[in-house]
Motif scaffolding. Structure first.
Motif, PDB file in Angstrom:
ATOM      1  N   GLY A 129      50.675 -29.240 105.525  1.00 30.81           N
ATOM      2  CA  GLY A 129      50.799 -28.038 105.441  1.00 30.81           C
ATOM      3  C   GLY A 129      50.002 -27.440 103.993  1.00 30.81           C
ATOM      4  N   LEU A 130      50.176 -26.142 104.121  1.00 34.79           N
ATOM      5  CA  LEU A 130      49.643 -25.438 102.850  1.00 34.79           C
ATOM      6  C   LEU A 130      50.030 -25.680 101.587  1.00 34.79           C
ATOM      7  CD1 LEU A 130      49.308 -21.847 104.631  1.00 34.79           C
ATOM      8  CD2 LEU A 130      47.364 -23.485 103.897  1.00 34.79           C
ATOM      9  N   THR A 131      51.639 -26.076 101.406  1.00 30.63           N
ATOM     10  CA  THR A 131      52.190 -26.448 100.310  1.00 30.63           C
ATOM     11  C   THR A 131      53.308 -27.372 100.769  1.00 30.63           C
ATOM     12  OG1 THR A 131      54.168 -25.044 100.092  1.00 30.63           O
ATOM     13  CG2 THR A 131      52.158 -24.226  99.314  1.00 30.63           C
ATOM     14  N   MET A 132      53.876 -28.231  99.936  1.00 36.34           N
ATOM     15  CA  MET A 132      55.066 -29.136  99.959  1.00 36.34           C
ATOM     16  C   MET A 132      56.188 -28.448  99.867  1.00 36.34           C
ATOM     17  SD  MET A 132      55.037 -31.629  96.582  1.00 36.34           S
ATOM     18  CE  MET A 132      56.804 -31.816  96.558  1.00 36.34           C
ATOM     19  N   SER A 133      56.272 -27.195  99.693  1.00 40.23           N
ATOM     20  CA  SER A 133      57.333 -26.522  98.978  1.00 40.23           C
ATOM     21  C   SER A 133      58.645 -26.499 100.465  1.00 40.23           C
ATOM     22  CB  SER A 133      57.230 -25.108  98.905  1.00 40.23           C
ATOM     23  OG  SER A 133      56.524 -24.942  97.759  1.00 40.23           O
ATOM     24  N   THR A 134      58.505 -27.012 101.456  1.00 39.04           N
ATOM     25  CA  THR A 134      59.653 -27.030 102.374  1.00 39.04           C
ATOM     26  C   THR A 134      59.593 -28.538 102.720  1.00 39.04           C
ATOM     27  OG1 THR A 134      57.666 -26.717 104.243  1.00 39.04           O
ATOM     28  CG2 THR A 134      59.272 -24.955 103.541  1.00 39.04           C
ATOM     29  N   THR A 135      59.659 -29.604 101.595  1.00 39.81           N
ATOM     30  CA  THR A 135      60.022 -30.892 101.855  1.00 39.81           C
ATOM     31  C   THR A 135      61.669 -31.037 101.340  1.00 39.81           C
ATOM     32  OG1 THR A 135      59.928 -33.181 101.013  1.00 39.81           O
ATOM     33  CG2 THR A 135      59.718 -31.204  99.427  1.00 39.81           C
ATOM     34  N   ASN A 136      62.081 -31.946 102.200  1.00 36.12           N
ATOM     35  CA  ASN A 136      63.632 -32.154 101.991  1.00 36.12           C
ATOM     36  C   ASN A 136      63.734 -33.248 101.080  1.00 36.12           C
ATOM     37  OD1 ASN A 136      63.998 -30.951 104.591  1.00 36.12           O
ATOM     38  ND2 ASN A 136      63.198 -32.827 105.511  1.00 36.12           N
ATOM     39  N   PHE A 181      63.184 -19.904 100.842  1.00 39.94           N
ATOM     40  CA  PHE A 181      61.601 -20.340 100.731  1.00 39.94           C
ATOM     41  C   PHE A 181      61.061 -18.941 101.000  1.00 39.94           C
ATOM     42  CE2 PHE A 181      57.612 -21.274 102.863  1.00 39.94           C
ATOM     43  CZ  PHE A 181      57.095 -21.664 102.104  1.00 39.94           C
ATOM     44  N   HIS A 182      61.323 -18.281 101.994  1.00 44.41           N
ATOM     45  CA  HIS A 182      60.729 -16.831 102.374  1.00 44.41           C
ATOM     46  C   HIS A 182      61.053 -15.799 101.648  1.00 44.41           C
ATOM     47  CE1 HIS A 182      59.402 -18.898 106.636  1.00 44.41           C
ATOM     48  NE2 HIS A 182      58.437 -18.537 105.913  1.00 44.41           N
ATOM     49  N   LYS A 183      61.965 -15.887 100.792  1.00 41.08           N
ATOM     50  CA  LYS A 183      62.060 -14.803  99.676  1.00 41.08           C
ATOM     51  C   LYS A 183      61.117 -14.805  98.681  1.00 41.08           C
ATOM     52  CE  LYS A 183      66.037 -13.084 100.953  1.00 41.08           C
ATOM     53  NZ  LYS A 183      66.586 -11.593 100.867  1.00 41.08           N
ATOM     54  N   PHE A 184      60.385 -15.725  98.748  1.00 45.04           N
ATOM     55  CA  PHE A 184      59.142 -16.088  97.570  1.00 45.04           C
ATOM     56  C   PHE A 184      57.663 -16.785  98.118  1.00 45.04           C
ATOM     57  CE2 PHE A 184      63.291 -16.701  95.799  1.00 45.04           C
ATOM     58  CZ  PHE A 184      63.235 -15.766  94.912  1.00 45.04           C
ATOM     59  N   ASN A 185      57.784 -16.910  99.571  1.00 46.82           N
ATOM     60  CA  ASN A 185      56.393 -17.175 100.058  1.00 46.82           C
ATOM     61  C   ASN A 185      56.413 -16.603 101.529  1.00 46.82           C
ATOM     62  OD1 ASN A 185      55.944 -19.823  98.240  1.00 46.82           O
ATOM     63  ND2 ASN A 185      58.036 -19.799  98.867  1.00 46.82           N
ATOM     64  N   THR A 186      55.292 -16.268 102.063  1.00 44.72           N
ATOM     65  CA  THR A 186      55.134 -15.715 103.295  1.00 44.72           C
ATOM     66  C   THR A 186      54.626 -16.784 104.442  1.00 44.72           C
ATOM     67  OG1 THR A 186      52.864 -15.066 102.776  1.00 44.72           O
ATOM     68  CG2 THR A 186      54.432 -13.372 102.313  1.00 44.72           C
ATOM     69  N   ASP A 212      62.029 -29.125 121.469  1.00 45.64           N
ATOM     70  CA  ASP A 212      61.661 -28.045 121.076  1.00 45.64           C
ATOM     71  C   ASP A 212      61.507 -27.954 119.482  1.00 45.64           C
ATOM     72  OD1 ASP A 212      61.550 -27.490 123.634  1.00 45.64           O
ATOM     73  OD2 ASP A 212      63.554 -26.124 123.604  1.00 45.64           O
ATOM     74  N   ALA A 213      60.683 -26.728 118.995  1.00 44.16           N
ATOM     75  CA  ALA A 213      60.906 -26.995 117.304  1.00 44.16           C
ATOM     76  C   ALA A 213      61.332 -25.573 116.973  1.00 44.16           C
ATOM     77  CB  ALA A 213      59.343 -27.052 116.819  1.00 44.16           C
ATOM     78  N   ARG A 214      61.959 -25.300 115.927  1.00 39.18           N
ATOM     79  CA  ARG A 214      62.231 -24.046 115.439  1.00 39.18           C
ATOM     80  C   ARG A 214      61.186 -23.505 114.373  1.00 39.18           C
ATOM     81  NH1 ARG A 214      66.521 -21.469 116.431  1.00 39.18           N
ATOM     82  NH2 ARG A 214      67.702 -20.045 115.088  1.00 39.18           N
ATOM     83  N   ILE A 215      60.892 -22.068 114.668  1.00 35.48           N
ATOM     84  CA  ILE A 215      59.711 -21.574 113.891  1.00 35.48           C
ATOM     85  C   ILE A 215      60.509 -20.379 113.003  1.00 35.48           C
ATOM     86  CG2 ILE A 215      57.687 -20.346 113.859  1.00 35.48           C
ATOM     87  CD1 ILE A 215      57.489 -23.055 115.434  1.00 35.48           C
ATOM     88  N   PHE A 216      59.951 -20.591 111.618  1.00 37.51           N
ATOM     89  CA  PHE A 216      60.431 -19.591 110.539  1.00 37.51           C
ATOM     90  C   PHE A 216      59.268 -18.645 110.195  1.00 37.51           C
ATOM     91  CE2 PHE A 216      63.203 -23.294 110.786  1.00 37.51           C
ATOM     92  CZ  PHE A 216      64.573 -23.027 110.849  1.00 37.51           C
ATOM     93  N   GLU A 217      59.462 -17.459 110.509  1.00 43.64           N
ATOM     94  CA  GLU A 217      58.220 -16.581 109.746  1.00 43.64           C
ATOM     95  C   GLU A 217      59.262 -15.625 108.828  1.00 43.64           C
ATOM     96  OE1 GLU A 217      54.934 -15.513 112.247  1.00 43.64           O
ATOM     97  OE2 GLU A 217      56.249 -16.106 114.014  1.00 43.64           O
ATOM     98  N   CYS A 218      58.345 -15.377 107.741  1.00 44.27           N
ATOM     99  CA  CYS A 218      58.796 -14.457 106.838  1.00 44.27           C
ATOM    100  C   CYS A 218      59.347 -13.179 107.513  1.00 44.27           C
ATOM    101  CB  CYS A 218      57.732 -14.329 105.744  1.00 44.27           C
ATOM    102  SG  CYS A 218      58.429 -13.440 104.125  1.00 44.27           S
ATOM    103  N   ASN A 219      60.395 -12.585 107.274  1.00 42.23           N
ATOM    104  CA  ASN A 219      60.868 -11.272 107.717  1.00 42.23           C
ATOM    105  C   ASN A 219      61.189 -11.280 109.258  1.00 42.23           C
ATOM    106  OD1 ASN A 219      61.192 -10.251 105.038  1.00 42.23           O
ATOM    107  ND2 ASN A 219      58.890  -9.652 105.140  1.00 42.23           N
ATOM    108  N   LYS A 220      61.235 -12.517 109.944  1.00 40.18           N
ATOM    109  CA  LYS A 220      61.493 -12.542 111.177  1.00 40.18           C
ATOM    110  C   LYS A 220      62.680 -13.457 111.602  1.00 40.18           C
ATOM    111  CE  LYS A 220      57.008 -12.123 113.696  1.00 40.18           C
ATOM    112  NZ  LYS A 220      56.293 -12.752 114.812  1.00 40.18           N
TER     113      LYS A 220
ATOM    114  N   ARG B  42      69.979 -17.514  93.025  1.00 41.62           N
ATOM    115  CA  ARG B  42      70.069 -16.413  94.225  1.00 41.62           C
ATOM    116  C   ARG B  42      70.277 -17.242  95.400  1.00 41.62           C
ATOM    117  NH1 ARG B  42      64.747 -12.718  93.786  1.00 41.62           N
ATOM    118  NH2 ARG B  42      65.791 -12.112  95.796  1.00 41.62           N
ATOM    119  N   PRO B  43      71.397 -17.677  95.810  1.00 40.22           N
ATOM    120  CA  PRO B  43      71.671 -18.474  96.852  1.00 40.22           C
ATOM    121  C   PRO B  43      71.415 -17.727  98.097  1.00 40.22           C
ATOM    122  CG  PRO B  43      73.797 -17.552  95.785  1.00 40.22           C
ATOM    123  CD  PRO B  43      72.769 -17.453  94.813  1.00 40.22           C
ATOM    124  N   SER B  44      70.748 -18.172  99.027  1.00 43.16           N
ATOM    125  CA  SER B  44      70.251 -17.386 100.306  1.00 43.16           C
ATOM    126  C   SER B  44      69.364 -16.364  99.821  1.00 43.16           C
ATOM    127  CB  SER B  44      71.372 -16.898 101.251  1.00 43.16           C
ATOM    128  OG  SER B  44      72.229 -17.786 101.316  1.00 43.16           O
TER     129      SER B  44
END
Lengths: 235, 235
Positions: A129-136, A181-186, A212-220, B42-44
């Motif tokens: 991905g573009l960043t590792m910021s959504t690792t667990n 994550f999507h509060k600070f990244n698009t 199936d997969a779950r898609i998360f887009e900023c502001n959607k 800032r939770p959530s």
């Protein structure tokens, strides 16, 4: 030219290491007699040697030799000359730290984009991905950056877990974390459930596996995509 | 001189925000008419204002006023002059980034060590350890360092979860993650289950709440400590 398989996990419940992916890998690496394995993520902290042995055993079933990157004197040359590359799972912070430390981020990116067949599982998928910021993973070491390979124009959340409606635990759900994550990244995020993988074939990205997969887009509102669906336009 | 409460979670299942801790907090902040709340985690992704409102409502039940740090013109002065301080949970990466950005790490440390009563929950407890490297949070922003306040001589893993023996999920268990941490760090880790907290009274650290805690030391088998036990010698 990219030929990559980006898998949620190496192992699914009730089967052995990589077992569910072997038929796909046989095709993926069809012209490789040997691949280079990047063991840097060290799951449970096992050594590079121990980890590579597990991978050798799995790939022997499809008659492909495996050499751990740590076995080479010159890591850059090993990557450049590899017939195929596999980065295994473990800790993404550790993996990314080691890739930066050995100056391999840019080289790995250009090598994969030039067409060397690549497999990533878990942490090895996160780095696509573009960043590792959504690792667990737990931040057990401090990498010089969270920026990763950008083989795909979005981020991966591997081992994606749906919220458990019966849970009494107050830790954040995966969906809550991605929402933060999507509060600070698009950057869009693909929540890849265990047993799912993305196939990258040149510019085409397809969801594969049974789920199936779950898609998360900023502001959607998050949404599901069916297996087989084309994700090339997600960015 | 330290007077700190370091809690696993703000909220336990089936009760309202901070409800289970209010009797303890009434004693802890007995000479405070107003405390300063640090809402940076800032939770959530909720705003500083929204978060502070939740905290005001909880503390109004024990007749303590709350002012959000973001409401002050001068954050350093606000911390220095606070009668009491509370850092709430949310995302630890975000919290630590904001503390560094506002130059508050060292000031918060010295203020707490000088005796200003402190409460941390979840991310606000993580920062009391030596590093934030045993957080469960997603790395949604890149902080300048993982080093935190070091109010206690070990690290916290809040919302500690025991492995689920019936799980078919292949993501790492909490214990596996902490084991990976100890391949690269020697800092002990206290796995604080939800409803547990540590009380720091000068040099004495005690486990409180209804549950036992799980202790992880480098090169040792993890072990349980009973509630009420003194943890002052863990380092």
């Amino acid at each position: 030219m990219t030929k990559a398989i980006i898998a949620s996990t190496s192992t699914i419940h009730g089967s052995t290491y990589l077992e569910y992916l072997l038929p796909t890998l046989k095709e993926h690496y069809y012209n490789c007699s040997e691949i280079v394995f990047i063991p840097f993520a060290r799951p449970s902290g096992i050594s590079h040697e121990e980890y590579t042995l597990i991978v050798k055993k799995a790939f022997s079933q499809i008659n492909i030799q495996v050499k751990g990157l740590h076995e080479f004197d010159d890591y850059s040359n090993a990557i450049k000359n590899a017939q195929g590359i596999f980065t295994g799972g473990g800790n993404t912070f550790l993996l990314v730290s080691q890739l930066y430390k050995n100056n391999l981020i840019e080289l790995l990116r250009t090598t994969i984009l030039a067409g060397t067949p690549y497999l990533g599982t878990s942490a090895g998928s996160n780095i696509c991905g573009l960043t590792m910021s959504t690792t667990n993973d737990m931040p057990i070491v401090y990498p010089p950056s969270f920026k990763t390979l950008g083989i795909i124009p979005f981020n991966i959340n591997p081992h994606y877990l749906d919220p458990d409606p019966t849970s009494t635990h107050k830790g954040e759900t995966r969906e809550t974390r991605i929402k933060e994550f999507h509060k600070f990244n698009t950057i869009p995020v693909v929540g890849l459930r265990e047993g799912s993988w993305l196939t990258v074939d040149d510019k085409t990205i397809t969801l594969n596996g049974n789920l199936d997969a779950r898609i998360f887009e900023c502001n959607k509102i998050p949404y599901e995509v069916n297996t087989g669906q084309d994700l090339s336009d997600l960015n």
